[in-house]
Design a protein around this motif. Structure first.
Motif, short mmCIF file in Angstrom:
data_model
loop_
_atom_site.label_atom_id
_atom_site.label_comp_id
_atom_site.label_asym_id
_atom_site.label_seq_id
_atom_site.Cartn_x
_atom_site.Cartn_y
_atom_site.Cartn_z
N LEU A 135 -11.85 -45.82 -22.98
CA LEU A 135 -11.93 -46.33 -24.34
C LEU A 135 -11.00 -45.51 -25.23
N LEU A 136 -10.20 -46.20 -26.03
CA LEU A 136 -9.24 -45.53 -26.91
C LEU A 136 -9.43 -46.04 -28.33
N ASP A 137 -9.89 -45.16 -29.21
CA ASP A 137 -10.22 -45.52 -30.59
C ASP A 137 -9.12 -45.05 -31.53
N GLU A 138 -8.21 -45.96 -31.90
CA GLU A 138 -7.08 -45.64 -32.79
C GLU A 138 -6.44 -44.31 -32.39
N PRO A 139 -6.06 -44.11 -31.13
CA PRO A 139 -5.64 -42.79 -30.67
C PRO A 139 -4.31 -42.31 -31.22
N LEU A 140 -3.51 -43.21 -31.79
CA LEU A 140 -2.18 -42.82 -32.23
C LEU A 140 -2.04 -42.76 -33.75
N SER A 141 -3.13 -42.97 -34.47
CA SER A 141 -3.04 -43.09 -35.92
C SER A 141 -2.63 -41.80 -36.61
N ASN A 142 -2.83 -40.66 -35.99
CA ASN A 142 -2.47 -39.38 -36.61
C ASN A 142 -1.09 -38.89 -36.20
N LEU A 143 -0.34 -39.70 -35.48
CA LEU A 143 1.01 -39.31 -35.05
C LEU A 143 2.06 -39.99 -35.92
N ASP A 144 3.24 -39.39 -36.00
CA ASP A 144 4.31 -40.03 -36.77
C ASP A 144 4.85 -41.24 -35.99
N ALA A 145 5.69 -42.02 -36.67
CA ALA A 145 6.10 -43.33 -36.12
C ALA A 145 6.80 -43.18 -34.77
N LYS A 146 7.70 -42.21 -34.64
CA LYS A 146 8.44 -42.05 -33.39
C LYS A 146 7.51 -41.66 -32.24
N LEU A 147 6.59 -40.73 -32.52
CA LEU A 147 5.64 -40.32 -31.49
C LEU A 147 4.70 -41.45 -31.11
N ARG A 148 4.30 -42.25 -32.08
CA ARG A 148 3.42 -43.39 -31.79
C ARG A 148 4.08 -44.31 -30.78
N GLU A 149 5.37 -44.59 -31.01
CA GLU A 149 6.07 -45.50 -30.11
C GLU A 149 6.17 -44.90 -28.71
N GLU A 150 6.46 -43.60 -28.62
CA GLU A 150 6.55 -42.95 -27.32
C GLU A 150 5.21 -42.97 -26.59
N VAL B 219 -28.74 -48.03 -21.92
CA VAL B 219 -28.40 -46.83 -21.13
C VAL B 219 -27.76 -45.78 -22.04
N PRO B 220 -28.16 -44.50 -21.94
CA PRO B 220 -27.56 -43.45 -22.77
C PRO B 220 -26.05 -43.33 -22.54
N THR B 221 -25.35 -42.86 -23.55
CA THR B 221 -23.89 -42.77 -23.49
C THR B 221 -23.40 -42.00 -22.27
N HIS B 222 -24.02 -40.86 -21.97
CA HIS B 222 -23.51 -40.00 -20.91
C HIS B 222 -23.71 -40.60 -19.51
N GLN B 223 -24.46 -41.70 -19.42
CA GLN B 223 -24.68 -42.34 -18.13
C GLN B 223 -23.85 -43.62 -17.95
N ARG B 224 -22.93 -43.88 -18.87
CA ARG B 224 -22.18 -45.14 -18.84
C ARG B 224 -20.83 -45.03 -18.12
N GLU B 225 -20.46 -43.86 -17.66
CA GLU B 225 -19.20 -43.65 -16.93
C GLU B 225 -17.99 -44.12 -17.74
N LEU B 226 -17.91 -43.60 -18.97
CA LEU B 226 -16.83 -43.94 -19.87
C LEU B 226 -15.95 -42.72 -20.15
N GLY B 227 -14.65 -42.93 -20.20
CA GLY B 227 -13.73 -41.92 -20.70
C GLY B 227 -13.29 -42.32 -22.09
N MET B 228 -13.25 -41.36 -23.02
CA MET B 228 -12.96 -41.69 -24.42
C MET B 228 -11.83 -40.84 -24.96
N VAL B 229 -10.92 -41.51 -25.69
CA VAL B 229 -9.82 -40.83 -26.37
C VAL B 229 -9.91 -41.19 -27.84
#
Length: 357
Positions: A158-173, A72-82
């Motif tokens: 779906l969340l693909d390493e969503p916090l990797s670009n944040l600093d340590a304190k923000l990642r924890e929050e 099934v094509p991506t746009h028909q899979r009812e997925l939210g991505m971050v």
């Protein structure tokens, strides 16, 4: 199984001679936050991309809510991505960024406005709808990405390493932000990371991957407290490993010789006298005693070689037995200096039988 939202069924993906996913089978329950965890190159991102439809597996099938979506094509899979890079449109306001998935689905203006307002309230950004991405902090931009992924009410987030670009304190929050939103909505979520702290803090269950295969699947407590392999024990938390051999087995206890010392630990069903075993201890599970404290079973003399101050804990490197080294972490109330004699007590020891050779 009616309670399963996502199922990988014997999924394989190869890139030439590299096997990225090797007969991957995994069931993710409805309303569950499952984290795919492992080092770079373990296959977790490939599994996620197979789930999104960006790539197609060479073998096996993938199901969402009982439907085979392998082709099934991506746009028909009812997925939210971050994503880790936020992927916000810089020329659009927060309101327009969040509403974009609804616009391309041709929802009415009134319906779009209502859903966008709900999504922004969910991530506590209702006062920022007219702001542009450049006017937001990194954490706020990530929350906009989360609102945009949820605004059209997908079956799966779906969340693909969503916090990797944040600093340590923000990642924890943001860990707590994401967990709170996913729990409140009761949505099924798949989170990909190489950060063990994120996985333990966020997940209902964790799937640890290594070289394209699943090493272990379980709750954070099961993964940490009862690792089923040396790889899992090393990857999750801090670990000590000591090699020895079984001297004797007495009922549910076995005596293991380690560095000239005799240690009594729970018996292994597959281990008899002469069997080589690998002992596993967490640094915070070893007790540090004064040299004049009472001895007893699994209490051994040791020497402090190095001390590192970590705030509320002290990290010790010790030697004991015949050339054995150990890492121990203890609270700062009882302190020992470098070179000090101490005693070690091992109240808990896990073990695996080792193949000979």
């Amino acid at each position: 199984m009616t309670d399963v939202m996502i199922e990988f069924r014997d999924v394989c993906k190869r890139y030439g001679t590299l096997v990225a996913n090797d007969h991957l089978s995994l069931a993710i329950r409805k309303g569950e936050l499952m984290t795919l965890l492992g080092p770079s190159g373990c296959g977790k991102t490939t599994a996620l991309r197979c789930l999104t439809g960006y790539i197609r597996p060479d073998e096996g099938r993938i199901f969402i809510d009982g439907q085979d979506i392998t082709g099934v094509p991506t746009h028909q899979r009812e997925l939210g991505m971050v994503f880790q890079n936020f992927a916000l449109f810089p020329h659009m306001t927060v309101q327009d960024n969040v509403g974009f998935p609804l616009m391309i689905r041709n929802l009415s203006k009134a319906e779009r406005a209502q859903r966008v307002a709900q999504a922004l309230r969910l991530v506590r950004l209702e006062d920022y709808e007219s702001h542009y991405p450049r006017q937001l902090s990194g954490g706020q931009q990530q929350r906009v990405g989360l609102a945009r992924a949820l605004v059209y009410r997908p079956k799966v987030l779906l969340l693909d390493e969503p916090l990797s670009n944040l600093d340590a304190k923000l990642r924890e929050e943001m860990r707590f932000e994401i967990k709170e939103v996913v729990t409140r909505l009761g949505i099924t979520a798949v989170y990909v990371t190489h950060d063990q702290a994120e996985a333990l803090a966020l997940s209902d269950r964790v799937a640890i991957m290594n070289r394209g295969r699943l090493e272990q699947v379980g709750t954070p407590e099961e993964i940490y407290e009862h690792p089923q392999s040396r790889f899992v024990a090393e990857f999750i938390g801090l670990s000590n490993f000591l090699e020895g051999y079984v001297q004797a087995v007495d009922g549910d206890t076995m005596v293991v010789s380690v560095g000239g010392l005799q240690m009594r630990i729970p018996a292994l069903a597959e281990a008899g006298p002469g069997q080589r075993v690998l002992l596993f201890l967490r640094p915070n599970e070893v007790e540090l005693l004064r040299p004049d404290d009472p001895g007893g079973a699994n209490v051994f003399d040791a020497r402090v070689e190095k001390v590192t101050y970590l705030g509320d804990t002290l990290d010790y490197r010790l030697t004991f037995g015949q050339g054995l080294t150990l890492r121990v972490q203890s609270d700062a109330q009882r302190r020992f200096g470098q070179g000090a004699p101490v005693r070690l007590r091992f109240p808990r020891v896990r073990s695996w039988a080792m193949t000979s050779g």
